[in-house]
Design a protein around this motif. Structure first.
Motif, mmCIF file in Angstrom:
data_model
loop_
_atom_site.group_PDB
_atom_site.id
_atom_site.type_symbol
_atom_site.label_atom_id
_atom_site.label_comp_id
_atom_site.label_asym_id
_atom_site.label_seq_id
_atom_site.Cartn_x
_atom_site.Cartn_y
_atom_site.Cartn_z
ATOM 1 N N MET A 176 -1.159 5.451 -0.102
ATOM 2 C CA MET A 176 -1.306 5.936 -1.591
ATOM 3 C C MET A 176 0.035 6.751 -1.862
ATOM 4 O O MET A 176 0.262 6.516 -2.900
ATOM 5 C CB MET A 176 -2.438 7.092 -1.306
ATOM 6 C CG MET A 176 -3.821 6.666 -1.459
ATOM 7 S SD MET A 176 -4.857 7.954 -1.699
ATOM 8 C CE MET A 176 -4.887 8.195 -3.475
ATOM 9 N N VAL A 177 0.842 7.155 -0.903
ATOM 10 C CA VAL A 177 1.863 7.974 -1.038
ATOM 11 C C VAL A 177 2.882 6.856 -1.147
ATOM 12 O O VAL A 177 3.845 6.895 -2.409
ATOM 13 C CB VAL A 177 2.284 9.125 -0.327
ATOM 14 C CG1 VAL A 177 3.689 9.468 -0.491
ATOM 15 C CG2 VAL A 177 1.277 9.949 -0.048
ATOM 16 N N PHE A 178 3.222 5.948 -0.390
ATOM 17 C CA PHE A 178 4.470 5.110 -0.348
ATOM 18 C C PHE A 178 4.430 3.839 -0.843
ATOM 19 O O PHE A 178 5.101 2.824 -0.634
ATOM 20 C CB PHE A 178 4.791 4.743 1.002
ATOM 21 C CG PHE A 178 5.324 6.411 1.673
ATOM 22 C CD1 PHE A 178 6.569 7.030 1.154
ATOM 23 C CD2 PHE A 178 4.632 6.999 2.444
ATOM 24 C CE1 PHE A 178 6.925 8.378 1.596
ATOM 25 C CE2 PHE A 178 4.911 8.400 2.872
ATOM 26 C CZ PHE A 178 6.207 8.914 2.443
ATOM 27 N N ARG A 179 3.345 3.300 -1.816
ATOM 28 C CA ARG A 179 3.349 1.960 -2.286
ATOM 29 C C ARG A 179 3.175 2.170 -3.997
ATOM 30 O O ARG A 179 2.568 3.104 -4.401
ATOM 31 C CB ARG A 179 2.148 1.306 -1.977
ATOM 32 C CG ARG A 179 1.972 1.011 -0.355
ATOM 33 C CD ARG A 179 2.956 -0.218 0.088
ATOM 34 N NE ARG A 179 3.017 -0.326 1.285
ATOM 35 C CZ ARG A 179 3.805 -0.016 2.215
ATOM 36 N NH1 ARG A 179 4.694 0.933 1.804
ATOM 37 N NH2 ARG A 179 3.797 -0.214 3.622
ATOM 38 N N MET A 180 3.870 1.345 -4.552
ATOM 39 C CA MET A 180 4.232 1.699 -6.211
ATOM 40 C C MET A 180 2.781 1.103 -6.936
ATOM 41 O O MET A 180 2.367 1.770 -7.948
ATOM 42 C CB MET A 180 5.104 0.737 -6.704
ATOM 43 C CG MET A 180 6.502 1.438 -6.191
ATOM 44 S SD MET A 180 7.835 0.619 -6.653
ATOM 45 C CE MET A 180 9.142 1.124 -5.438
ATOM 46 N N LYS A 181 2.118 0.091 -6.681
ATOM 47 C CA LYS A 181 1.242 -0.446 -7.451
ATOM 48 C C LYS A 181 0.053 0.228 -7.451
ATOM 49 O O LYS A 181 -0.525 0.772 -6.435
ATOM 50 C CB LYS A 181 0.829 -1.818 -6.811
ATOM 51 C CG LYS A 181 2.066 -2.957 -7.120
ATOM 52 C CD LYS A 181 1.865 -3.416 -8.563
ATOM 53 C CE LYS A 181 3.036 -4.251 -9.091
ATOM 54 N NZ LYS A 181 4.013 -4.808 -8.334
ATOM 55 N N ALA A 182 -0.700 0.280 -8.456
ATOM 56 C CA ALA A 182 -2.004 1.141 -9.175
ATOM 57 C C ALA A 182 -3.114 0.628 -7.911
ATOM 58 O O ALA A 182 -3.735 1.474 -7.263
ATOM 59 C CB ALA A 182 -2.396 0.875 -10.345
ATOM 60 N N ILE A 183 -3.388 -0.790 -7.707
ATOM 61 C CA ILE A 183 -4.330 -1.084 -6.722
ATOM 62 C C ILE A 183 -4.013 -0.867 -5.464
ATOM 63 O O ILE A 183 -5.044 -0.373 -4.683
ATOM 64 C CB ILE A 183 -4.402 -2.542 -6.883
ATOM 65 C CG1 ILE A 183 -4.529 -3.164 -8.437
ATOM 66 C CG2 ILE A 183 -5.272 -3.373 -5.967
ATOM 67 C CD1 ILE A 183 -4.865 -4.411 -8.651
ATOM 68 N N THR A 184 -2.653 -0.685 -4.939
ATOM 69 C CA THR A 184 -2.886 -0.254 -3.477
ATOM 70 C C THR A 184 -3.148 1.232 -3.331
ATOM 71 O O THR A 184 -3.466 1.490 -2.240
ATOM 72 C CB THR A 184 -1.128 -0.441 -3.152
ATOM 73 O OG1 THR A 184 -0.337 0.078 -4.028
ATOM 74 C CG2 THR A 184 -0.852 -1.704 -2.727
ATOM 75 N N PRO A 234 10.248 0.147 3.908
ATOM 76 C CA PRO A 234 10.097 -1.039 4.171
ATOM 77 C C PRO A 234 9.170 -1.173 5.302
ATOM 78 O O PRO A 234 8.765 -0.308 5.783
ATOM 79 C CB PRO A 234 11.505 -1.368 4.780
ATOM 80 C CG PRO A 234 12.135 -0.268 5.055
ATOM 81 C CD PRO A 234 11.651 0.784 3.911
ATOM 82 N N PRO A 235 8.476 -2.475 5.511
ATOM 83 C CA PRO A 235 7.417 -2.414 6.196
ATOM 84 C C PRO A 235 7.399 -2.166 7.647
ATOM 85 O O PRO A 235 6.635 -1.451 8.252
ATOM 86 C CB PRO A 235 7.026 -4.217 6.241
ATOM 87 C CG PRO A 235 7.683 -4.679 4.951
ATOM 88 C CD PRO A 235 8.799 -3.866 4.467
ATOM 89 N N VAL A 236 8.701 -2.519 8.131
ATOM 90 C CA VAL A 236 8.749 -2.193 9.780
ATOM 91 C C VAL A 236 8.860 -0.456 9.816
ATOM 92 O O VAL A 236 8.394 -0.182 10.765
ATOM 93 C CB VAL A 236 10.213 -2.797 10.119
ATOM 94 C CG1 VAL A 236 10.267 -2.461 11.728
ATOM 95 C CG2 VAL A 236 9.873 -4.241 10.072
ATOM 96 N N LEU A 237 9.540 -0.158 8.936
ATOM 97 C CA LEU A 237 9.678 1.681 9.255
ATOM 98 C C LEU A 237 8.179 2.218 8.681
ATOM 99 O O LEU A 237 7.848 2.962 9.411
ATOM 100 C CB LEU A 237 10.656 2.057 7.986
ATOM 101 C CG LEU A 237 11.078 3.558 8.385
ATOM 102 C CD1 LEU A 237 11.825 3.698 9.515
ATOM 103 C CD2 LEU A 237 12.121 3.900 7.179
ATOM 104 N N SER A 238 7.534 1.562 7.909
ATOM 105 C CA SER A 238 5.928 1.962 7.630
ATOM 106 C C SER A 238 5.339 1.839 8.872
ATOM 107 O O SER A 238 4.498 2.868 9.236
ATOM 108 C CB SER A 238 5.515 1.060 6.614
ATOM 109 O OG SER A 238 6.294 1.073 5.485
ATOM 110 N N LEU A 239 5.476 0.760 9.638
ATOM 111 C CA LEU A 239 4.604 0.511 10.834
ATOM 112 C C LEU A 239 4.959 1.528 11.824
ATOM 113 O O LEU A 239 4.189 2.220 12.390
ATOM 114 C CB LEU A 239 5.151 -0.786 11.275
ATOM 115 C CG LEU A 239 4.283 -1.098 12.775
ATOM 116 C CD1 LEU A 239 2.755 -1.644 12.260
ATOM 117 C CD2 LEU A 239 5.065 -2.545 13.110
ATOM 118 N N VAL A 240 6.254 1.922 11.851
ATOM 119 C CA VAL A 240 6.710 2.984 12.874
ATOM 120 C C VAL A 240 6.182 4.189 12.394
ATOM 121 O O VAL A 240 5.698 5.117 13.254
ATOM 122 C CB VAL A 240 8.230 3.096 12.915
ATOM 123 C CG1 VAL A 240 8.622 4.402 13.564
ATOM 124 C CG2 VAL A 240 8.806 2.090 13.394
ATOM 125 N N CYS A 241 6.080 4.617 10.989
ATOM 126 C CA CYS A 241 5.645 5.886 10.405
ATOM 127 C C CYS A 241 4.097 6.079 10.989
ATOM 128 O O CYS A 241 3.783 7.014 11.385
ATOM 129 C CB CYS A 241 5.907 5.879 9.117
ATOM 130 S SG CYS A 241 7.490 6.314 8.727
#
Lengths: 481, 211
Positions: free
Chosen positions: B137-145, B89-96
């Motif tokens: 690249m690793v944690f998003r599902m869409k090809a465009i991301t 999720p976005p908030v956890l991504s921010l922390v990472c």
């Protein structure tokens, strides 16, 4: 001569737009690659280095890779004639696509030749990235779900990996400009200031380089794109991917390794090479044992052999390096032959699944005969060439006292030999399916098979004088003399 | 001035990491590239080099305008829902990403013996951008991301090259731009193909090849 060799594929790339007949294109293409091979041979067997404007630089190390690329691309162009014609006959591709195939084929081999010829390490990165871009459409050539998936993985994993290699190049450039007072990235210049560079930064840079280019070289655990791409590409392209593309990335790693070794000693890079090499060997042996898909089987063999080469480089010394470089050439030719054979089998039986393939020797007498010999050659039995290079590496390993490495190496190649022979014997021998007609290979296919097979046998019996000197010189460069 | 730009660059990266829609990610990317253009221009003025002027113009044309426009067109054409598809999720991504940036800061300080805090900060920011790109690249599902992640990594690499060694050799820089541009176009074409053959562009569902 070097410029001529590099221009020919570029000219050939435009050919399909002028000539609409795919057969004529194929013939001219093969003739062009015969010229390229001759040109490369004349560069390779003239002693001394070739350099132009400080941009191109070809020494013995580049020459080893160049002759490998020349030989494999030549046979692939021969084999392509029959292969593309077969695809057109089966209506799997259109005439327009056949043209695109020949065009990309040439761009692909151009980018690989370029990578071995440039002096600047930034340009080396650009050329290696170009190989990915040129071959991406070839991997996804059939435009089926599997091949598009394979091409996507190939592009994304290799581009991301190679971005890491660029970071390594930048870090090296940082220490080159800060400590070496040098404002360019020419390999020859960097080598001359290598004793002044900061070893710590070089080590970090080398790890980035090894992980980055190692992704494209197919070293485990960064190999994940390789079985997919190799199995989905058309057979001649699989041969080029496995035979020479992964070697081109290895070449890039070696160029950096020479500099790093000079600045920080051999121990650091050698241990990394051995670690990755043995891991590749172990992992591929497990996957080869349980494999069902014939082209994926061969793809895992590429990982195995890149592992063998890495172990050879890691063991080092004159013999280890010599063996590793010889193995680069031997593996490229043998694997090309195996992929051509697999291409024939897959076309004939209409399946990649090894359980559905029976009695190849009966249904395709000529191809089957060569394939079963090539299986033993690939596994590493005498009197074929891979046996010699593996023996040299083992000899170097035991001589250097690295018993654990050599022991593991021996264990893994024994397992792989058994698995390979078992898988292939099931396919080659036995009765063919009753309703399958016997077919003979077209003339050009036979020519490419025989050409490769002659090299495999001759190098297994005797290494010619000129080639021997070339390998010794190249090993000398790697040793840092 | 440089510090402000670096801070803006870092913020645009974080916005990309937290964005929920693909178009928002693309817009943030074009902002990031524009800031990168300003930074390069600044450096070019400082050392007065024609080569860096050309490179900065290329950033403006290719990265800040060309690639975002192309990607927006791809998104419009394939007509799938716009969610980027979070594994984290976005908030956890921010922390990472914040943690990764802190690691980059430690790395920059310890390993590279750079003098002057500006250089350490700029190297930290460039490393964080690289790591954030990999994270996307690793944690998003869409090809465009994934494509955007790749070019974000490239932006970070470019920044690193400019701040720690004043840019790569000119010819190399131009060739890298060319390569990158072709790479994005090819990836875009494959997104169309994936969409056509699979009727989705979720890379986590590309699982036909195994073993």
């Amino acid at each position: 001569m070097l410029l001529f060799v590099l221009t020919v594929p570029l000219v050939l790339a435009f050919l399909p737009f002028l000539i609409k007949n795919h057969k004529v294109t194929g013939y001219i293409n093969a003739a062009g690659y015969a010229v390229i091979l001759a040109g490369v041979a004349s560069i390779v067997f003239n002693a001394g280095t070739v350099s132009y404007w400080g941009f191109f630089y070809v020494d013995a190390l580049s020459k080893v890779f160049m002759i490998t690329i020349g030989a494999v691309c030549f046979t692939a162009s021969l084999y392509s004639i029959g292969y593309i014609e077969g695809d057109l006959r089966d209506k799997t591709i259109t005439l327009k696509k056949a043209g695109i195939y020949y065009s990309l084929f040439n761009l692909f081999s151009f980018s690989m030749l370029l990578a071995t010829a440039v002096n600047n390490m930034g340009m080396l990165w650009v050329a290696v990235e170009l190989t990915t871009l040129a071959s991406a459409f070839l991997v996804g050539f059939y435009n089926k779900r599997e091949s598009v998936e394979a091409a996507w993985k190939y592009l994304i994993i290799c581009s991301a990996g190679i971005a890491l290699a660029l970071l390594g190049t930048i870090l090296m450039y940082y220490t080159v400009s800060a400590q070496g007072n040098l404002r360019n990235l020419n390999w020859t210049d960097v080598l001359s200031v290598s004793h002044r560079l900061n070893p710590e930064i070089l080590k970090i840079a080398f790890i980035c380089i090894l992980a980055g280019y190692g992704t494209k070289a197919g070293l485990a655990p960064m190999h994940t794109w390789l079985p997919d791409a190799h199995s989905q590409a058309p057979a001649p392209v699989s041969a080029m991917l496995s035979g020479v593309l992964i070697k081109t990335s290895l070449y890039a790693i070696l160029r950096f390794a020479v500099i790093v070794n000079k600045a920080c000693g051999h121990g650091f890079s050698n241990n990394l090479f051995i670690l990755f090499g043995l891991f590749s060997l172990g992992l591929s042996s497990a996957f080869i044992l349980v494999q069902k898909d014939i082209k994926r089987l061969l793809a895992y063999h590429s990982i195995e052999h890149i592992g063998i080469i890495a172990v050879g480089i890691g063991i080092g010394g004159a013999a280890g390096l010599y063996g590793a470089l010889l193995h680069v050439f031997n593996h490229a030719l043998t694997k090309a032959l195996m992929f051509f054979g697999a291409g024939n089998i897959v076309r004939k039986y209409g399946s990649h699944n090894m359980h559905r393939i029976k009695g190849v020797l009966q249904s395709m007498p000529f191809a089957g005969f060569i394939i079963i010999l090539a299986v033993f050659a690939l596994g590493g039995s005498p009197p074929f060439s891979i046996f010699i290079s593996e023996m040299i590496i083992l000899f170097a390993g035991f001589n250097a006292g690295s018993y654990l490495t050599s022991g593991l190496f021996l264990l893994f190649i024994a397992v792989i030999f058994g698995a390979l022979v078992q898988h292939y014997c099931k396919m080659i021998f036995g009765p063919k399916p009753a309703d399958m007609p016997v077919s003979s290979s077209p003339y050009f296919e036979r020519a490419s098979f025989v050409f490769l097979f002659i090299f495999i046998v001759v190098l297994g019996l005797n290494i010619p004088q000129g080639f021997n000197r070339l390998l010794t010189d190249a090993a000398g460069i790697l040793k840092g003399m | 001035m440089v510090e402000i730009l670096l801070a803006l660059l870092f913020i645009s990266t974080l916005m990309m990491v937290t964005a929920k829609r693909v178009t928002a990610v693309i817009i943030s990317f074009s902002h990031q590239s524009f800031i990168l253009f300003l930074l390069t221009l600044f450096e070019a003025v400082k050392i007065n080099s024609l080569e860096l002027y050309i490179v900065s113009a290329l950033i403006l044309i290719i990265k800040a305008a060309g690639i975002p426009m192309f990607l927006r067109r791809v998104v419009r054409d394939i007509k799938v829902n716009e969610n980027v598809g979070f594994y984290i999720p976005p908030v956890l991504s921010l922390v990472c990403v914040m943690l990764l940036s802190y690691m980059a800061y430690i790395f920059a300080g310890r390993m590279l013996h750079i003098n002057g805090s500006t250089q350490i900060i700029s190297f930290t920011v460039s490393l964080s951008v690289i790591l954030a790109g990999m994270f996307m690249m690793v944690f998003r599902m869409k090809a465009i991301t994934q494509i955007i992640g790749l070019i974000v990594i490239e932006n970070g690499l470019f920044l690193a090259a400019v701040v720690i060694c004043g840019g790569m050799p000119f010819f190399v820089e131009i060739s890298i731009f060319f390569d990158l541009f072709i790479c994005v176009i090819i990836l875009g074409i494959f997104v169309y193909r994936i969409n056509m053959l699979f009727t989705h562009v979720d890379v986590d569902k590309l699982t036909e090849l195994k073993g």
